[in-house]
Motif scaffolding. Structure first.
Motif: not given
Ligand SMILES: [Mn+2]
Length: 286
Positions: A133, A215, A227
């Motif tokens: 992440d 991401d 994001t």
């Protein structure tokens, strides 16, 4: 079998197996109710399934044809719009039902917001949570919601699950302090390498739940994630770590989350679909 909450949508284009007999069971989670920046994660599962049409089912790396593996695709969760906790309840209930009918099934979630990983962890009760992440996701609450996607690792850790995080390059000072105080190790994307991964993951108790928030990849690979952050990992770095995990640890569940986009053929879904095939290929080759 009847799943309480899933409905049949676009499926993978394989000769598919029944969930009772499958080794891999795929569940889509088209939820983006708390997405902060770029909407579209509700289309993630459909876009990933579509993107698989572009891929060979034969995986060169492992000499495995995943079309010959017992794979079930049980469709998508019917989400509760705007409510990550109630939607995660449905994820949990569906996976509990799946474990009842097929204890050997390895569930694979395609998302959809990362908030939904909580429901999977609640159902599958892994001893450890390994996550790729860009973000720490250790906030206690975000936008007045403790089940916001920015809080998912905090909620999972509170269940007593050991955590290790890789590819991180975004967080608040409070999250960094929380990680330190609670002994949650994380590796910055700048410092990531395979040896650092193995060193942290080796001592973790089994079974392990593996979560890939897409991401974590450099944003050139995932432009439509919710994001996006520059400076992420490369595709093969994540595949190599995944291969080590499936070879060396018992896997309770796997997910590929935060795939967004609103156009068929989106690069983000192509990246996710390739990762999905490599996971099933690597595991299926053992
Ligand atoms: Mn993230």
């Amino acid at each position: 079998m009847e799943f309480l909450y899933t409905y049949k949508t676009l499926k993978l284009e394989f000769p598919l197996s029944e969930p009772e007999k499958a080794k891999f069971v795929i569940l889509g989670i088209p939820f983006d109710g708390t997405t902060s920046f770029k909407p579209g994660a509700r289309f993630g599962p459909t876009l990933i399934r579509h993107a698989t049409l572009n891929l060979e089912s034969y995986i060169l790396d492992y000499d495995v044809d995943i079309a010959e593996l017992p794979i079930a695709d049980i469709g998508d969760i019917a989400v509760v719009a705007g409510d990550p906790r109630k939607t995660a309840d449905r994820v949990r209930d569906t996976l509990e039902e799946l474990k009842r009918i097929n204890p050997d099934a390895l569930p694979i979630l395609l998302g959809g917001e990362h908030s939904q990983t909580l429901g999977a962890v609640e159902a599958l009760r892994p001893a450890s949570y390994v996550v790729f992440d860009a973000h720490l996701d250790l906030r206690d609450s975000y936008e007045d919601n403790p089940y916001n996607h920015a809080c998912v690792a905090r909620r999972i850790g509170e269940l007593g699950v050991r955590e290790a995080m890789f590819g991180i390059r975004s967080g608040t000072r409070e999250e960094v302090v929380y990680a330190e105080e609670n002994g949650i190790p994380w590796v910055h994307a700048r410092d990531y390498d395979f040896d650092a991964f193995v060193e942290l993951v080796k001592p973790l108790p089994e079974p392990v739940y593996l979560s890939v928030d897409v991401d974590v990849f450099d944003l050139s690979l995932v432009p439509s994630t919710g994001t996006p952050e520059a400076g992420g990992l490369g595709f093969w770095e994540v595949v190599e770590a995944m291969e080590w995990l499936v070879e060396n640890k018992r896997i309770a569940g796997f997910d590929i989350m935060e795939v967004g986009g609103n156009e068929l053929g989106d690069i983000t879904a192509l990246t996710a679909a390739k990762l999905l095939f490599h996971f099933m290929g690597a595991k299926g080759s053992l």
